[in-house]
Write an enzyme that holds these catalytic residues in place. Structure first.
Site, PDB file in Angstrom:
ATOM      1  N   PHE A  21       0.847  -1.203   0.000  1.00 33.04           N
ATOM      2  CA  PHE A  21       0.000   0.000   0.000  1.00 33.04           C
ATOM      3  C   PHE A  21       0.878   1.247   0.000  1.00 33.04           C
ATOM      4  CE2 PHE A  21      -4.130  -1.876   2.061  1.00 33.04           C
ATOM      5  CZ  PHE A  21      -4.356  -2.606   0.892  1.00 33.04           C
ATOM      6  N   ARG A  35      -2.430   0.355  -6.329  1.00 30.97           N
ATOM      7  CA  ARG A  35      -1.905  -0.724  -5.488  1.00 30.97           C
ATOM      8  C   ARG A  35      -2.929  -1.231  -4.482  1.00 30.97           C
ATOM      9  NH1 ARG A  35       4.122   1.811  -4.884  1.00 30.97           N
ATOM     10  NH2 ARG A  35       5.010   0.631  -6.602  1.00 30.97           N
ATOM     11  N   LYS A 224      20.218   3.765 -18.897  1.00 28.21           N
ATOM     12  CA  LYS A 224      21.562   3.302 -18.542  1.00 28.21           C
ATOM     13  C   LYS A 224      21.820   1.825 -18.795  1.00 28.21           C
ATOM     14  CE  LYS A 224      22.916   6.525 -14.975  1.00 28.21           C
ATOM     15  NZ  LYS A 224      23.083   6.634 -13.532  1.00 28.21           N
ATOM     16  N   GLY A 380       9.043   0.456 -14.116  1.00 27.07           N
ATOM     17  CA  GLY A 380       8.267   1.678 -13.956  1.00 27.07           C
ATOM     18  C   GLY A 380       7.997   2.454 -15.235  1.00 27.07           C
ATOM     19  N   GLY A 403      11.582  -2.585  -9.248  1.00 27.10           N
ATOM     20  CA  GLY A 403      12.775  -3.349  -8.860  1.00 27.10           C
ATOM     21  C   GLY A 403      12.506  -4.837  -8.788  1.00 27.10           C
TER      22      GLY A 403
END
Ligand code: 13P
Length: 670
Positions: A21, A35, A224, A380, A403
């Site tokens: 959350f 979420r 990157k 993301g 991630g």
């Protein structure tokens, strides 16, 4: 395989569930409820099953770090800073609990457990009426939540564990964190399972690394190279093509000697880019780099876009998006895919003038989905892109984790997922030097039929000559194709050997290495076996590493010493990521083909010992996860009692694997 809420009896149970959350908040108001909404199916299911209480826990931002940043910004701007007000507006869970209540409506009452933190709430929770949802305060108000020290982590984990008989982890977004509420808690709760969100994420993301529907095409973009090296290396093992776009593409183009003007580049990653290009060549994967660009003289939303119709970019310009030739190439490459994974945009899509390339990619992936291709979008920025172009609902799966999804694609074991893994059994048939092509294909056909309803992981390893015929039968089934050996070299003058590249070409997924017949009849030593293990892993195969003592060694009391050496030397240089693809088969040589089986207790003792050896090398998570098969006269009559042992996770079967009537009952022992 992960275990889900569906596999446990929830009636009358107190459930403690980790949710993600971590929603954006402003002045105590939820700004985006994605979420919260994502966790509702699991919440409703648990309540519908009659759980006594459902206690939810989550982090919300990072109070200490966020406050530090906001305070120094306020000081710089010469503004007053009210810490309490700031924390209240951004980090307190009470408004989130209220929001959840609105979403759940009459389904269940939601109560907030109080601003004083997560400790000492057992009486409060147990005092609620049945079917109540309790929201704990932000777990990150306690420094133990994210502590590095296991004792600190365990202190909070133990307190949280008191609130549940069952731990449910549905917080995929934090699954890569080894925190008290995401992983350590599982040590103190009798049962840990995953929620539906976690299950869906794992079901889509994990097969991309372990066993994708091929051809797999990966589109990797973003600024990157340095942040994407691990994912590129991991995807190379299964991908037929890697599309590299975004800022990182310029480092690759420069590595190829192209002109990149003033485009973004990481000069310190040029060598890495070269290595990845070489690795792709060795793996037979096509690398797709931009063929043309849309550029500008500066990095600015208002910059005037300039079409650059070729690879080389003029000195004063920078590439900010891909051009039409590149998009046409993408179309061609994606048309061949059965699975597409997309992580990272191919241009600066945040600037409208440079969004076209990324929008075209989103459209191509959406179109592929409509044709039955499995499409997975993670990370993301690419998720933001598919949302911007309103195409999210047109993908097979859009990951909720940044991630976490990247780390899963890198092939890493994620702590929050590992704790929900049930026992995985792996039953393999080693057909040795038996049967013609026709006989092998017929056996494969019979196995496909009889194992269709099987719940475990299966393998058939015919002789080299039957690989093609058996592979054709097994394609699309739940039985993997295995080889019984491979050469220690990739190719060249090695008369009579078979290379990993040739095995890959045949669709082989698993290679059995170090079998005792190879060790003893063909004098393969640990060094040679280790070379083969590393080579097979490098090419993306799963490996079954066989170990085991001879009768003489057993009689001399050397069982542990032999198994330790063979495990350590066999795994030398194998990375923790690669270990996820290794199964160990303990096959005491005296039990192979002799009808003599080790007693379940004897076998269990050696398996436990070997797991300990793996733990010393790779840590406890890896040791818990590794599958250790038993081999040596496994039959329908003894399979069940062997599999009942705590550390026996499957079987490598010889003689009894040559007939469906004997292999199927072993494979479906339960
Ligand atoms: P048996 O099951 O015939 O004993 O063979 C075991 C084996 O060597 C499997 O690899």
């Amino acid at each position: 395989m992960i275990k889900t809420v569906k596999t446990v009896d929830l009636k009358g149970k107190r459930v403690i569930m980790r949710v993600d959350f971590n929603v954006p908040m402003k002045d105590g108001v939820v700004q985006d409820d994605t979420r919260i909404v994502a966790a509702i199916p699991t919440i409703k299911y648990i309540l519908a099953q009659g759980a006594k209480t459902l206690t939810l826990m989550s982090h919300l931002g990072d109070p200490a770090k966020d406050a530090e940043k906001a305070k120094s910004k306020a000081e710089k701007d010469g503004k007053a800073f009210d810490l309490d007000k700031y924390i209240k507006g951004k980090h307190r869970m009470e408004p989130v609990a209220a929001y959840l209540q609105k979403k759940l409506g009459k389904t269940a009452p939601v109560v907030f457990a109080g601003e004083d933190g997560c400790y000492g709430k057992k009486a409060f929770i147990d005092g609620q009426k049945d079917g109540t949802v309790i929201m704990l305060e932000n777990t990150r108000f306690h420094k133990e939540e994210t502590a590095k020290d296991a004792k600190e982590l365990d202190k909070l984990a133990k307190a949280l564990a008191e609130y549940g008989d069952i731990f449910v982890n549905d917080a995929f977004g934090t699954a890569h964190r080894d925190h008290a509420s995401t992983a350590s808690i599982a040590k103190f709760v009798p049962l840990s399972v995953a929620g539906f969100l976690m299950e869906k994420e794992v079901n889509y993301l994990e097969p991309i690394v372990t066993n994708p529907a091929k051809p797999l095409v990966a589109i990797i973009g973003g600024a990157k190279v340095s942040s994407k090296i691990a994912v590129l290396e991991s995807l190379l093992k299964n991908a037929s093509a890697l599309v590299i776009g975004g800022g990182m593409a310029f480092t690759f183009l420069k590595a190829q000697g192209k002109k990149i003007g003033t485009s973004l580049v990481e000069d310190d990653q040029i060598d890495t880019a070269k290595k990845i290009l070489e690795a792709a060549k060795a793996a037979g994967a096509e690398i797709v780099l931009p063929l043309d660009h849309v550029g500008a003289d500066k990095y600015d939303a208002a910059a005037k876009p300039v079409a650059i119709g070729k690879v080389d970019i003029p000195d004063k310009l920078m590439g900010l998006d891909v051009g039409p030739k590149t998009v046409a190439k993408y179309k061609q490459v994606l048309a061949k895919a059965k699975t597409i994974v997309w992580n990272g945009p191919v241009g600066v899509f945040e600037f409208d003038a440079f969004a076209k390339g990324t929008e075209e990619v989103a459209k191509l992936v959406a179109e592929a989905t409509s044709k039955g291709v499995i499409t997975v979008v993670g990370g993301g920025d690419s998720v933001a892109a598919v949302n911007k172009f309103k195409l999210a609902s047109k993908m097979s799966h859009v990951s909720t984790g940044g991630g976490a999804s990247l780390e899963l694609l890198e092939g890493k074991a994620l702590p929050g997922i590992e704790v929900t893994r049930g026992r995985e059994y792996f039953i393999a048939g080693n057909w040795k030097m038996h049967m013609s092509r026709g006989e092998s294909a017929a056996l494969a056909k019979a196995l496909v039929k009889s194992l269709k309803s099987g719940k475990h992981k299966y393998l058939a390893a015919p002789s080299f000559t039957a690989l093609q015929a058996v592979g054709e039968v097994l394609a699309g089934s739940n039985i993997l194709l295995g080889a019984q050996n491979c050469a220690a070299e990739e190719q060249g003058a090695h008369t009579g050997e078979v290379s990993v590249l040739q095995l890959k070409d045949l669709g082989v997924q698993v290679i059995i290495l170090g079998h005792s017949e190879r060790r003893h009849s063909y004098k393969e030593d640990d060094t040679l076996i280790n070379t083969k293990v590393k080579l097979a892993l490098k090419h993306g195969f799963e490996v079954i590493l066989c170990i085991g003592e001879t009768l003489e060694e057993r009689e001399k009391g050397k069982v542990e010493a032999v198994c330790k050496t063979q495990t350590e030397k066999g795994l030398a240089g194998v990375t923790p990521q690669e270990l996820a693809k290794v199964t160990i088969a303990y096959e005491p040589v005296w039990a192979i083909g002799t009808g003599k089986t080790a007693t379940p207790e004897d076998a269990q003792a050696v398996h436990k010992f070997v797991r300990g050896v793996v733990e010393k090398l790779y840590g406890s998570q890896a040791a818990k996860r590794i599958v250790i098969q038993y081999g040596g006269s496994v039959k329908p009559e003894n399979a069940r009692e062997l599999m009942a042992m705590a550390d026996i996770d499957g079987a490598l079967v010889g003689g009894a694997s040559l007939k469906a009537e004997t292999f199927a009952p072993i494979a479906k022992f339960d």
